[in-house]
Design an enzyme around this catalytic site. Structure first.
Site, short mmCIF file in Angstrom:
data_model
loop_
_atom_site.label_atom_id
_atom_site.label_comp_id
_atom_site.label_asym_id
_atom_site.label_seq_id
_atom_site.Cartn_x
_atom_site.Cartn_y
_atom_site.Cartn_z
N LYS A 113 32.87 3.24 44.51
CA LYS A 113 34.02 2.71 45.01
C LYS A 113 34.36 2.97 46.41
O LYS A 113 34.73 2.10 47.12
CB LYS A 113 35.14 3.09 43.99
CG LYS A 113 35.17 2.49 42.49
CD LYS A 113 35.61 1.34 42.47
CE LYS A 113 34.46 0.27 42.40
NZ LYS A 113 33.53 0.10 41.34
N ASN A 141 22.20 -22.38 45.76
CA ASN A 141 22.57 -20.93 45.33
C ASN A 141 20.97 -20.46 44.76
O ASN A 141 20.69 -21.10 43.91
CB ASN A 141 23.64 -20.94 44.20
CG ASN A 141 23.82 -19.58 43.68
OD1 ASN A 141 23.30 -18.58 44.36
ND2 ASN A 141 24.71 -19.40 42.62
N GLY A 142 20.74 -19.50 45.38
CA GLY A 142 19.57 -18.70 44.91
C GLY A 142 18.51 -18.39 45.91
O GLY A 142 18.83 -18.41 47.20
N GLU A 195 30.53 6.71 40.13
CA GLU A 195 31.15 5.30 40.17
C GLU A 195 32.25 5.61 41.24
O GLU A 195 32.91 4.81 41.94
CB GLU A 195 31.91 5.06 38.72
CG GLU A 195 33.04 3.93 38.80
CD GLU A 195 32.37 2.59 39.31
OE1 GLU A 195 31.29 2.49 39.41
OE2 GLU A 195 33.39 1.79 39.27
N GLU A 210 32.18 1.13 48.82
CA GLU A 210 32.27 -0.21 48.85
C GLU A 210 33.34 -0.64 49.64
O GLU A 210 33.06 -1.74 50.34
CB GLU A 210 32.60 -0.50 47.38
CG GLU A 210 31.30 -0.95 46.41
CD GLU A 210 31.61 -1.45 45.00
OE1 GLU A 210 31.12 -2.35 44.93
OE2 GLU A 210 32.49 -0.77 44.42
N CYS A 256 27.05 -17.12 46.44
CA CYS A 256 27.03 -18.54 46.93
C CYS A 256 27.66 -19.58 45.58
O CYS A 256 27.59 -19.18 44.63
CB CYS A 256 25.63 -19.26 46.93
SG CYS A 256 24.69 -18.60 48.29
N LYS A 300 30.79 -10.90 44.54
CA LYS A 300 31.34 -10.28 43.33
C LYS A 300 30.26 -10.59 42.31
O LYS A 300 30.23 -9.96 41.31
CB LYS A 300 32.69 -10.97 42.95
CG LYS A 300 33.33 -10.87 41.75
CD LYS A 300 34.05 -9.49 41.65
CE LYS A 300 34.35 -9.22 40.34
NZ LYS A 300 34.49 -7.70 40.18
N ARG A 335 34.06 -14.61 44.65
CA ARG A 335 32.40 -14.15 44.46
C ARG A 335 31.91 -13.60 45.66
O ARG A 335 30.84 -12.81 45.61
CB ARG A 335 31.46 -15.37 44.15
CG ARG A 335 32.05 -16.16 42.83
CD ARG A 335 31.42 -17.68 42.87
NE ARG A 335 30.13 -17.55 42.24
CZ ARG A 335 29.42 -18.06 41.19
NH1 ARG A 335 30.36 -18.07 40.23
NH2 ARG A 335 28.45 -17.92 40.75
N HIS A 395 20.61 22.22 45.45
CA HIS A 395 19.20 21.87 45.62
C HIS A 395 19.06 20.86 46.77
O HIS A 395 18.24 19.88 46.91
CB HIS A 395 18.48 21.30 44.52
CG HIS A 395 18.66 22.32 43.15
ND1 HIS A 395 17.51 23.37 43.37
CD2 HIS A 395 19.13 22.54 42.22
CE1 HIS A 395 17.76 24.19 42.38
NE2 HIS A 395 18.61 23.71 41.38
N TRP A 448 26.62 -16.89 50.86
CA TRP A 448 26.53 -15.36 51.14
C TRP A 448 25.06 -15.34 51.60
O TRP A 448 24.11 -15.81 50.91
CB TRP A 448 26.56 -14.70 49.68
CG TRP A 448 26.66 -13.51 49.85
CD1 TRP A 448 27.54 -12.57 50.08
CD2 TRP A 448 25.61 -12.46 49.68
NE1 TRP A 448 27.33 -11.23 50.00
CE2 TRP A 448 26.18 -11.26 49.59
CE3 TRP A 448 24.24 -12.69 49.36
CZ2 TRP A 448 25.16 -10.02 49.71
CZ3 TRP A 448 23.34 -11.47 49.12
CH2 TRP A 448 24.01 -10.15 49.18
#
Ligand code: G6P
Length: 614
Positions: free
Chosen positions: A491, A108-109, A487, A494, A2, A609, A27, A510, A73
């Site tokens: 990527k 926001n929150g 990572e 995402e 947000c 973001k 964001r 395993h 968001w």
């Protein structure tokens, strides 16, 4: 996540509010809206992009000097117009719940006691038109309003549990906007006879560079030509006005199709900038007093989320191998809620691109509350809460990162963390002058080495063509390249939405080996280190089950392409710093796979973001 913009002015501020939202688009959001005072409350809301909102505002001729705007968001309630902010209050006396009421509010929150507050407000006759926790705050402020908005917001925030940044105005006081923050970022922008609120200074780029960073618990009363701040105890508070040269979020794309692509290719520059001015290894690179703190600590605790967590995982290998200091790395959202054994002689290191990630900030505060006062951050935003809250800092100079999938922030964090390793090693007597000189030489060569890796793009594109029609992928690595495999998998998932998992290659037998078929591409990060022979055995295990191998081999790894084995050879062997180079083809692989699948590379679905809620 947000974003908030607010303003009190004598001019029409709608264009400024909407442009502010555009600068906060990076964001991540799923709906947006704006409300102004124009002989009452007027608003426009949309589940499309901010550009759509702009057209809506124009066609409905929404204009005014006082207003608030928001990118949402979704947390409570689906992305839908009725859940988009701003929310209006609908008091018991007001007839139609859809009609504009008295209070307009953006948030926001997350308000944790929203159910309880909603029930109490419903009992008083308040009507709800959304599933959000935000509408509860609008009604609460209305229920406490007795002619002074600032007093009403002060009283309302006393009843809120959770995290919030809010901006609110009232139709009965047309030249006033009130803001408050607790756990979510909010800045005040000071203009000439006008004042602004925003989630970050970037939203106000080109409007004002005079920024006040509100502190936790602060409330601010914005009027024409004046503002007034009080702390959580409602005592007048002086906060410094800083001149901030905020970059515009709408950085030029140049020849690139996406910000992520641009940011991947900016890495040689970003690393060069991050290391600029580093002539020698010294604790002072991390701020005044670093020597005393480094001398005092006997362990390191790294706290971070997402990609930043993986840079921390890589650094653990360096810190233990080079500086010989016991290091723990924890996901911030886990650490903040578990019972741990605090050690006051620990150096607490937070890693964050934005410096505003709610869980990382909360984990830092939790560590401090346990008596661990030696705090350091590796962060990309010098004005962020993280930098303000930590005693020491290393500011990476990646520049504004807009793509949701972090790339240049990761490699610059690794550069900062490597310097931290060397500094701690030096203070602990584990670094000779010759070693220091060699490490610095290697670091200075990184931009050139990165350029050579970026030139591998055509080969990575041919891998991406294979990956585009797969739904699963496995990534393997060992030692300090295991976090690089993690990572790489992050990527890919995402931005291409391919299910991707990473394993330390030794764990293959395993469990994950059961998944390996000719439909499963297996990416192997294979630098020529002490574990290469072990890794080669793991690769054989994959081939024996028909799995397709995609190997990132080192210049001197002696691994050749063959049937079912696709090899990209790294241009040079880079020893300890090789994670910084091996991650780059994995970033490119995710980018080109996403491109081939036609997903929204810079704004992947459901992700944000800047994650300013827990
Ligand atoms: C979000 C972003 C990631 C980032 C993570 C941590 O999930 O999409 O790119 O790695 O937050 O953010 P930070 O700003 O603390 O590094």
């Amino acid at each position: 996540m947000c974003g908030i913009v607010g303003a009190v002015s004598t001019r029409n501020i709608v264009p400024i509010l909407v442009q502010g939202l555009q600068r906060l688009e990076y964001r991540g959001y799923d709906s947006c809206g704006v409300a102004v005072y124009a002989d009452g409350l007027k608003r426009a809301r949309s589940v499309a992009r901010v550009a759509e909102l702009m057209s809506q505002v124009d066609s409905e001729k929404i204009a005014g000097g006082t207003g608030i705007a928001h990118t949402r968001w979704a947390t409570h309630g689906a992305p839908a117009v009725h859940n988009a902010h701003p929310h209006f209050s609908h008091g018991p006396g007001e007839a139609a719940p859809q009609a504009p009421g008295r209070i307009a509010l953006v948030h926001n929150g997350i308000i944790e006691n929203h159910d309880e507050l909603r029930a109490a407000l419903q009992a008083k006759g308040y009507k709800f038109t959304s599933q959000t926790d935000t509408e509860v705050i609008a009604h609460l402020v209305d229920s406490l309003y007795e002619g002074d908005l600032f007093d009403a917001v002060k009283a309302a925030t006393k009843q809120l549990h959770g995290a919030y940044a809010i901006a609110v105005f009232c139709k009965d006081e047309p030249h006033r906007v009130v803001g408050a923050r607790e756990g979510s970022p909010l800045v005040l922008g000071v203009g000439k006879d006008e004042n602004f609120l925003a989630s970050d200074a970037m939203a106000l780029a080109g409007v004002t560079d005079q920024i006040v960073y509100l502190e936790e618990g602060d409330l601010v009363d914005l009027q024409l030509g004046r503002y007034w701040i009080v702390d959580r105890n409602h005592k007048a508070a002086e906060r410094p006005v800083k001149t901030v040269q905020a970059h515009s979020g709408a950085a030029e794309l140049g020849p690139y199709r996406h910000y992520m692509q641009k940011e991947i290719f900016e890495q040689p520059r970003a690393i060069g900038d991050t290391l600029q001015g580093v002539e020698s290894v010294t604790p002072e690179l991390f701020g005044d007093g670093a020597y005393r703190i480094f001398k005092d600590v006997d362990s390191v605790l790294i706290l971070a989320c997402g990609t930043s967590y993986y840079s921390g995982c890589t650094a653990k290998y360096w810190l233990e191998a080079i500086a010989k200091i016991p290091t723990q790395v924890e996901i911030a959202s886990e650490y903040r809620y578990r019972e741990s054994v605090p050690n006051p002689k620990t150096l607490v290191v937070t890693i964050s691109q934005s410096g505003e990630t709610a869980d990382t900030l909360a984990a830092l505060k939790h560590a401090r509350s346990l008596g661990m006062e030696n705090t350091l951050t590796v962060c990309n935003v010098s004005t962020s809460a993280m930098v303000r809250e930590c005693k020491l800092a290393y500011i990476t100079r990646a520049g504004v990162e807009i793509g949701v999938a972090s790339t240049k922030a990761f490699t610059t964090q690794l550069a900062g963390l490597f310097l931290l390793t060397l500094s701690l090693a030096q203070v602990r007597g584990k670094l000779t002058e010759t070693q220091e000189a060699q490490h610095l030489k290697d670091m200075r060569h990184l931009p050139t080495a990165l350029q050579a890796v970026l030139a591998l793009e055509p080969q990575v594109i041919s891998w991406a063509e294979d990956f585009a029609n797969k739904e699963n992928a496995l990534f393997l690595g060992r030692g300090m390249h295991y976090p690089i495999a993690l990572e790489g998998a992050l990527k890919l998932k995402e931005i291409s939405y391919i299910h991707a998992e990473a394993y330390p290659a030794g764990e293959l037998k395993h469990g994950p080996l059961a998944l390996v078929t000719s439909e499963m591409p297996v990416v192997t990060v294979a630098p020529n280190d002490a574990l290469l022979e072990k890794l080669k055995s793991n690769m054989q295990e994959v081939r024996a089950r028909g799995g397709l191998l995609y190997v990132l081999a080192d210049a001197d790894s002696k691994i050749e392409s063959s049937e079912g084995v696709h090899v990209i050879r790294m241009p040079e062997h880079y020893g300890t710093l090789s994670p910084l180079l091996h991650v780059v083809p994995l970033q490119l692989l995710a980018y080109h796979t996403a491109l081939a699948r036609g997903t929204d590379v810079d704004k992947p679905r459901n992700l944000a973001k800047s994650v300013t809620v827990e």
